[in-house]
Design a protein around this motif. Structure first.
Motif, PDB file in Angstrom:
ATOM      1  N   THR A  76       0.812  -1.211   0.000  1.00 26.40           N
ATOM      2  CA  THR A  76       0.000   0.000   0.000  1.00 26.40           C
ATOM      3  C   THR A  76       0.848   1.264   0.000  1.00 26.40           C
ATOM      4  O   THR A  76       1.834   1.367   0.739  1.00 26.40           O
ATOM      5  N   VAL A  77       0.464   2.231  -0.838  1.00 22.66           N
ATOM      6  CA  VAL A  77       1.077   3.562  -0.798  1.00 22.66           C
ATOM      7  C   VAL A  77       0.437   4.335   0.354  1.00 22.66           C
ATOM      8  O   VAL A  77      -0.773   4.578   0.350  1.00 22.66           O
ATOM      9  N   VAL A  78       1.234   4.706   1.358  1.00 25.25           N
ATOM     10  CA  VAL A  78       0.677   5.332   2.560  1.00 25.25           C
ATOM     11  C   VAL A  78       0.854   6.845   2.587  1.00 25.25           C
ATOM     12  O   VAL A  78       0.120   7.543   3.292  1.00 25.25           O
ATOM     13  N   ASP A  79       1.810   7.381   1.822  1.00 26.39           N
ATOM     14  CA  ASP A  79       2.041   8.824   1.882  1.00 26.39           C
ATOM     15  C   ASP A  79       2.929   9.225   0.711  1.00 26.39           C
ATOM     16  O   ASP A  79       3.645   8.397   0.131  1.00 26.39           O
ATOM     17  N   SER A  80       2.907  10.502   0.366  1.00 27.68           N
ATOM     18  CA  SER A  80       3.778  11.016  -0.699  1.00 27.68           C
ATOM     19  C   SER A  80       3.809  12.539  -0.615  1.00 27.68           C
ATOM     20  O   SER A  80       2.943  13.161   0.002  1.00 27.68           O
ATOM     21  N   ASP A  81       4.820  13.116  -1.247  1.00 23.20           N
ATOM     22  CA  ASP A  81       4.912  14.576  -1.331  1.00 23.20           C
ATOM     23  C   ASP A  81       5.582  14.937  -2.657  1.00 23.20           C
ATOM     24  O   ASP A  81       6.807  15.071  -2.737  1.00 23.20           O
ATOM     25  N   PRO A  82       4.765  15.113  -3.718  1.00 17.79           N
ATOM     26  CA  PRO A  82       5.346  15.470  -5.020  1.00 17.79           C
ATOM     27  C   PRO A  82       5.926  16.876  -5.060  1.00 17.79           C
ATOM     28  O   PRO A  82       6.690  17.192  -5.978  1.00 17.79           O
ATOM     29  N   GLU A  83       5.578  17.727  -4.073  1.00 17.42           N
ATOM     30  CA  GLU A  83       6.045  19.112  -4.093  1.00 17.42           C
ATOM     31  C   GLU A  83       7.318  19.321  -3.278  1.00 17.42           C
ATOM     32  O   GLU A  83       7.823  20.438  -3.203  1.00 17.42           O
ATOM     33  N   ALA A  84       7.817  18.274  -2.637  1.00 18.16           N
ATOM     34  CA  ALA A  84       9.027  18.405  -1.832  1.00 18.16           C
ATOM     35  C   ALA A  84      10.226  18.730  -2.721  1.00 18.16           C
ATOM     36  O   ALA A  84      10.183  18.562  -3.949  1.00 18.16           O
ATOM     37  N   GLU A  85      11.296  19.195  -2.100  1.00 12.43           N
ATOM     38  CA  GLU A  85      12.508  19.495  -2.880  1.00 12.43           C
ATOM     39  C   GLU A  85      12.936  18.278  -3.675  1.00 12.43           C
ATOM     40  O   GLU A  85      13.313  18.377  -4.837  1.00 12.43           O
ATOM     41  N   HIS A  86      12.881  17.103  -3.038  1.00 12.72           N
ATOM     42  CA  HIS A  86      13.093  15.829  -3.710  1.00 12.72           C
ATOM     43  C   HIS A  86      11.814  15.020  -3.525  1.00 12.72           C
ATOM     44  O   HIS A  86      11.554  14.523  -2.425  1.00 12.72           O
ATOM     45  N   PRO A  87      10.971  14.889  -4.546  1.00 13.48           N
ATOM     46  CA  PRO A  87       9.706  14.163  -4.390  1.00 13.48           C
ATOM     47  C   PRO A  87       9.922  12.765  -3.820  1.00 13.48           C
ATOM     48  O   PRO A  87      10.908  12.097  -4.151  1.00 13.48           O
TER      49      PRO A  87
END
Length: 554
Positions: A76-87
């Protein structure tokens, strides 16, 4: 697992990072832990990709759609941040080996295990397809084996069926030998493509080899499109179903629902579904996870990725098949301890298929724990694994130069004796003869001394000379490649500081921008031979160290 380097982050988002699992085409994968104590695998994009606006958009869509994938048998994908300095993307961590590692190290699975595996993978693909995705890269190294069933991982190559416009022209997603004919020819990619890959994975699980061969070559791609798969080693009960999955026509392949009709209810839900030795690998993974979270990072004798769990005594080795698949590639897992730590229960070595063996215990009584017999320490890089060998040559050249120098020295002495040179001329002639004799002796010594031999296999690099050995396992290599050109071209590795291959009297190494040159390709022979050996070495690194090999080195 590998300790974090000083240049790597210790925290990403809300997740504290403990170790590096591996590296992929998109970036590095780390073992992390949420604030609530849940272990996760965190995939962080490479800096050069983070600067690409198109990549960020693709990553944003993939993360959003991957999070919508449910089902029992997906990580399962539990979290993500595409806008972070390094996605970055965080998924469920599954403490278990990949299917590729388990089959490579312990042999093909029995039929009942393959049926349970196929049912789990079909149900996982069904969940992926319901979310509007096609996995596109289902292969043994993207299947993790948990105690309750398999997990499909790495949706980094998955694409929404409606978002194919984001794929660059000519870009090829998938792994040769496991992707479908329509992927090979650039046709439309739909759920039947994943069914073809599932059939190829089941062939690997039941036979120990891919259905169209293990080499990455144009001939294999041709066989995927035009030839029939090799199902000779597949159990009779599975052969018709797997053959239908591998049909060339996508419309002739069964759906995931039809596969579940044939494979569903394969065994008790709470029963042991894997061979005992693979279950022992899972126990070792779990123990390794506990050690890492306690702060006991893997040492050189444990936690080496891609090495075997401790084998219980008294059982014969299981045949291994070391194909050209990625040995260490997965999003959610990548480390396998060499042995379970003290106090960790390890399952016995017998397999379900070996149940007919007579019980060696008296009266068939209960097993009584006894201290294991003393065993020789298992090498970090096993010499018996298949893999190409490279050796420094030019011994014939050295012998010819030795003979030439010796002959020239003798001729000089004869000429000096006949001409009766004296004074300073005689001193110069004597000095010249001395240098020629010295050159002859040194070249003769080089011709008679065995050269350096480097063996590349799925465990790592094994360097040998005159009966002495040096081992560099892939678990300690952060980067490897060829640097330089011509006679100065050399195999170079970047390893953790405590594992640096320092120079020895029998094996010279040289520093190179934080790495170490460990083998001179320029010493393998003349121009043609150097080019050939460099090509072979690059191919071996791509095959056996896909996560560490850097083809961009100069």
């Amino acid at each position: 697992m590998q300790p974090l380097l000083s240049s790597e982050p210790s925290k990403v988002g809300d997740y504290r990072l403990f170790a590096r699992i591996g590296k992929g085409a998109m970036g590095a994968v780390y073992l992390g832990c949420s604030r609530g104590g849940r272990p996760v695998a965190v995939k962080v994009a490479k800096p050069e990709l983070a600067e690409d606006a198109e990549f960020r958009e693709r990553f944003r869509r993939e993360a959003s759609m991957s999070a919508s994938v449910g089902g029992f048998w997906t990580a399962t994908v539990v979290d993500s941040d595409p806008e972070a300095e390094h996605p970055w993307l965080a998924t469920e961590y599954v403490p278990g080996p990949t299917l590729h590692q388990a089959v490579t190290e312990h042999g093909p699975f029995p039929e009942h295990t393959v049926r349970r595996l196929g049912a789990g993978l079909a149900e996982a693909l069904q969940a992926v397809h319901r979310a509007g995705l096609v996995h596109r890269d289902l292969k043994p190294s993207n299947v993790l084996l948990g105690p309750d069933g398999p997990r499909v991982i790495d949706f980094g190559i998955s694409r929404a069926m409606a978002a194919t416009g984001m794929t660059a022209t000519g870009m090829f997603f998938g792994t040769p030998g496991f992707f479908s004919p329509e992927q090979t020819t650039g046709g439309e990619i739909a759920p039947p493509s994943d069914v073809f890959s599932l059939g190829a994975v089941l062939v690997f699980a039941s036979a120990g080899t891919a259905p169209f061969g293990n080499e990455n070559s144009a001939a294999m791609l041709y066989r995927v499109v035009h030839a029939e798969p090799d199902l000779g080693a597949v159990p009779e009960g599975l052969r018709p179903l797997i053959a239908s999955c591998l049909a060339k026509d996508p419309h002739a392949r069964p759906s995931t629902g039809e596969l579940l009709d044939h494979l569903g209810h394969s065994g008790s839900p709470d029963g042991e579904w894997l061979p005992r030795r693979v279950t022992a690998l899972i126990s070792a993974h779990t123990a390794e996870l506990d050690r890492v979270f306690r702060g006991d990072l893997p040492s050189t004798s444990g936690g080496a990725k891609g090495t075997r769990a401790a084998e219980p005594p008294g059982d014969s080795p299981v045949p291994r098949d070391n194909g050209n698949q990625e040995r260490r590639g997965s999003v959610a897992v990548g480390a396998t301890p060499v042995a379970a730590p003290e106090g960790t229960a390890v399952a016995p070595a017998s397999r379900p298929s070996e149940a007919g063996r007579s019980d060696p215990r008296p009266n068939g009584g209960s097993h009584v724990a006894a201290p294991p017999p003393a065993q020789a320490e298992r090498p970090l890089v096993r010499p018996d694994l298949p893999g190409p060998t490279f050796h420094s040559g030019r011994r014939i050249n050295a012998l010819l130069w030795s003979a030439f120098s010796g002959l020239l020295a003798y001729s000089t002495v004869v000429v000096a004796a006949k001409t009766g040179a004296g004074g300073s001329a005689r001193v110069l002639l004597a000095l010249g003869v001395f240098l020629l004799v010295l050159s002859s002796v040194l070249c003769l010594g080089q011709a008679l001394t065995p050269g350096v031999r480097v063996r590349v296999n799925s465990d790592g690099l094994r360097i040998s000379r005159m009966g002495l050995h040096r081992e560099i396992p892939w678990s300690r290599v952060s980067r490897v490649g060829l640097v330089g050109s011509g006679k100065k071209q050399a195999l170079t590795v970047w390893v953790h500081r405590e594992f640096t291959p320092h120079p020895k009297w029998w094996h010279r190494t040289r520093e190179y921008y934080g790495g170490s040159k460990i083998f001179s390709v320029g010493a393998t022979g003349g121009w043609w031979r150097r080019r050939r050996e460099a090509r072979r070495l690059r191919a071996a690194l791509r095959q056996y160290a896909p996560r560490s090999y850097d083809p961009r080195l100069l």
